[in-house]
Write a protein that holds these residues in place. Structure first.
Motif, short mmCIF file in Angstrom:
data_model
loop_
_atom_site.label_atom_id
_atom_site.label_comp_id
_atom_site.label_asym_id
_atom_site.label_seq_id
_atom_site.Cartn_x
_atom_site.Cartn_y
_atom_site.Cartn_z
N HIS A 207 -9.74 -17.19 -60.52
CA HIS A 207 -8.60 -16.64 -59.66
C HIS A 207 -7.35 -16.66 -60.35
O HIS A 207 -6.44 -15.80 -60.38
N ASP A 208 -6.96 -17.89 -61.27
CA ASP A 208 -5.77 -17.69 -62.00
C ASP A 208 -5.76 -17.04 -63.61
O ASP A 208 -4.90 -17.63 -64.49
N ILE A 209 -7.05 -16.60 -63.94
CA ILE A 209 -7.09 -16.43 -65.33
C ILE A 209 -5.86 -15.56 -65.87
O ILE A 209 -5.73 -15.55 -67.07
N GLY A 210 -5.11 -14.70 -65.18
CA GLY A 210 -3.99 -13.98 -65.36
C GLY A 210 -2.86 -14.76 -65.87
O GLY A 210 -1.91 -14.24 -66.67
N LYS A 211 -3.05 -16.09 -65.71
CA LYS A 211 -1.83 -16.96 -66.00
C LYS A 211 -1.72 -17.09 -67.76
O LYS A 211 -0.67 -17.32 -68.32
N VAL A 212 -2.81 -16.69 -68.44
CA VAL A 212 -2.74 -16.49 -69.64
C VAL A 212 -1.81 -15.66 -70.26
O VAL A 212 -1.11 -15.97 -71.35
N THR A 235 2.93 -11.54 -61.64
CA THR A 235 2.12 -10.76 -62.44
C THR A 235 0.77 -11.22 -62.72
O THR A 235 -0.23 -10.39 -63.09
N HIS A 236 0.65 -12.61 -62.51
CA HIS A 236 -0.74 -13.34 -63.12
C HIS A 236 -1.87 -12.35 -62.22
O HIS A 236 -2.95 -12.30 -62.74
N ALA A 237 -1.66 -12.09 -61.08
CA ALA A 237 -2.75 -11.52 -60.13
C ALA A 237 -3.21 -10.06 -60.76
O ALA A 237 -4.28 -10.13 -60.89
N SER A 261 -6.68 -10.64 -55.62
CA SER A 261 -6.23 -10.70 -54.13
C SER A 261 -6.28 -12.18 -53.71
O SER A 261 -5.85 -12.34 -52.56
N HIS A 262 -6.03 -13.30 -54.51
CA HIS A 262 -5.94 -14.44 -53.76
C HIS A 262 -4.51 -14.95 -53.24
O HIS A 262 -4.26 -15.94 -52.80
N HIS A 263 -3.52 -14.12 -53.73
CA HIS A 263 -2.25 -14.27 -53.24
C HIS A 263 -1.72 -13.19 -51.89
O HIS A 263 -0.67 -13.40 -51.63
N GLU A 264 -2.79 -12.42 -51.55
CA GLU A 264 -2.33 -11.69 -50.66
C GLU A 264 -2.42 -12.38 -49.20
O GLU A 264 -2.97 -13.62 -49.21
N THR A 366 2.44 -22.62 -53.49
CA THR A 366 1.72 -23.19 -54.51
C THR A 366 1.65 -21.77 -55.24
O THR A 366 1.89 -20.59 -54.96
N ARG A 367 1.66 -22.12 -56.79
CA ARG A 367 1.66 -20.86 -57.56
C ARG A 367 0.21 -20.25 -57.63
O ARG A 367 -0.49 -20.81 -58.61
FE LIG Z 1 -2.72 -17.87 -58.29
#
Ligand SMILES: [Fe+2]
Ligand SMILES: [Fe+2]
Length: 367
Positions: A207-212, A235-237, A261-264, A366-367
Motif C-alpha cells: 500500500h505505501d510502496i509509493g513512499k519511495v 502523492t505517494h498514492a 485507493s487506500h487513502h480514499e 495517519t500517513r
Molecule cells: Fe499510505
C-alpha cells in the motif's frame, strides 16, 4: 473395450460393403454407419469413435468439411480419419491432409487393404488411449509446477519491494504483516472468495510502496507536516500506483489498486481521486480500515500507541465517514482475532520510556 469405427458414405451400398468386410476381418470391432454427414456429426457430439472412414464426395457436405468440423472438438484431435477418394489425385489428397486426414483409401475399395489399414490405425489409437491418463497427469503436474514457480517468484519480488519501502520509511515489517492479516480477515468476513483473500494477504503490504518517491525531509520528519509537506506526502498514492500498474502479474496490479485507493474516504473526502462509497475499489476500502487501525494501536515515530478500545471507537465513529461501514463491521465482529494478530506480530517499543497504552488527547492523522 470394444473399438468403434464410424463409416460415412452417401451410398448405402458402400456402407454395407465396408461393414461386412470389417465384421469378417476384424471381429470384435463394432461399426456405426451413416449416409448423412449431419447425422454423423450429431452422433459425434455425444460419443467418440476410435476411427472414421469418410467418403470424400458427398452431396450434403464434403468429406473435407465434415473432417474440419469434427476436428474442432478437442476430443477428436487424436482420432484417426481415413478419407476415401474416388481417384488418387494428389491435389485432393493434399486438401484432405491439411484438413486433418490421417490416411487415404481409393475407390473401389480393396477389402484386404482396408482391413489392414484399419487394424494398424486402431492399434495406434489403443496405445494413445492407454497412455492418455499418464499424459493428462503429467500435463497437470507441469502446469501446477509452473503456477507454483510463478507464485513463488511473485512473492519474492513483492517481499523485496516491501522491504525496500520499509527501509526508507521506518515502517516496520510487523506493521505490514499485521495489516495484511487484518485485511485478509476483513475480506473473508465480507464474503470475498479464498483466492481473493490470499491475494490480498500478499498485495496489502504494497500500500505505501509509493513512499519511495517522497523526499527524506518529509518522509522521516518527526512531528506534524505543514500543509505543503502534506501535499507532497499525498502523492505517494499515485506514485505507488504508477510503479505497479502495468505489470503482467494480477497480484502486482492488485497492489497498484491498493496503493492508489487506500487513502480514499467513504464520504468522498479522501485522496488522491476523492472517490466516494462503493466507487472506491473494495481492496482500498478494506485496507483503509486495517492500515489505520494498526497504525493507531502501534507506536510510530510521530505518535504513541492508542489503547485498542479507543481505536475500535474511532472505527465506529468514522464508519460511513472515513471507512466503509461493511468493512468496519467485519473488523468489529472479530475483535478476538484482531488482538491475536496484534500479539502474534508485536514489536518492541522504539522509545523505552513510551507508554504503549497511551490515551489519545486528539485524533491523529495517519500517513
Ligand atoms: Fe499510505
Ligand atoms: Fe501502512
Amino acid at each position: 473395450m470394444t473399438q468403434t469405427i464410424l463409416l460415412l458414405d452417401d451410398e448405402t451400398d458402400n456402407i454395407v460393403l465396408m461393414e461386412e468386410t470389417l465384421k469378417r476381418k476384424l471381429p470384435g470391432v463394432s461399426t456405426v454407419g451413416f449416409t448423412s454427414p449431419r447425422e454423423a456429426l450429431a452422433w459425434c457430439a455425444g460419443q467418440e469413435p476410435d476411427l472414421c472412414l469418410i467418403d470424400y464426395k458427398m452431396p450434403e457436405m464434403s468429406g473435407v468439411e465434415f473432417l474440419m468440423r469434427v476436428r474442432q472438438n478437442p476430443a477428436f484431435h487424436g482420432i484417426p480419419m481415413v478419407m476415401i477418394t474416388g481417384m488418387s489425385r494428389e491435389d485432393v489428397q493434399q486438401v484432405a491432409l491439411v484438413s486433418g486426414a490421417t490416411e487415404f483409401l481409393n475407390k473401389p475399395i480393396n477389402p484386404v487393404d482396408m482391413a489392414a489399414r484399419c487394424q494398424n490405425l486402431l492399434k495406434i489409437r489403443q496405445t494413445l488411449c492407454d497412455r492418455r491418463p499418464q499424459a493428462e497427469r503429467l500435463g497437470n503436474d507441469v502446469s501446477q509446477a509452473v503456477h507454483g514457480i510463478a507464485l513463488r517468484e511473485q512473492e519474492i519480488i513483492i517481499g523485496r519491494l516491501v522491504r525496500f519501502s520499509e527501509a526508507r520509511d521506518e515502517e516496520t515489517g510487523s506493521h505490514m504483516r499485521r495489516m495484511a492479516f487484518l485485511s485478509q480477515m476483513i475480506a473473508r468476513e465480507i464474503g470475498e472468495d479464498r483466492e481473493f483473500c490470499d491475494m490480498l494477504l500478499q498485495a496489502a503490504p504494497m500500500h505505501d510502496i509509493g513512499k519511495v518517491g517522497i523526499p527524506d525531509r518529509i518522509l522521516l520528519k518527526r512531528g506534524p507536516l505543514d500543509p505543503a509537506e502534506w501535499e507532497v506526502m499525498k502523492t505517494h498514492a499515485i506514485i505507488g500506483y504508477d510503479v505497479l500498474k502495468d505489470s503482467d502479474s494480477v497480484l502486482l496490479r492488485m497492489g497498484a489498486e491498493i496503493a492508489r485507493s487506500h487513502h480514499e474516504k467513504f464520504d468522498g473526502t479522501g485522496y488522491p481521486l476523492g472517490l466516494k462509497g462503493e466507487s472506491i475499489p473494495v481492496v482500498g476500502r478494506i485496507v483503509a480500515v486495517a492500515d489505520v487501525f494498526d497504525a493507531l494501536v502501534n507506536e510510530r515515530p510521530y505518535k504513541k500507541a492508542w489503547v485498542p478500545g479507543d481505536a475500535f471507537d474511532l472505527l465506529r465513529r468514522e464508519s460511513g465517514r472515513h471507512f466503509d461501514p461493511v468493512c468496519v463491521e467485519a473488523m468489529l465482529k472479530h475483535i478476538g482475532e484482531v488482538m491475536d494478530i496484534q500479539t502474534a506480530f508485536s514489536e518492541p517499543s522504539r522509545d523505552p520510556d513510551a507508554d504503549l497504552h497511551y490515551r489519545p488527547q486528539r485524533e491523529v492523522a495517519t500517513r
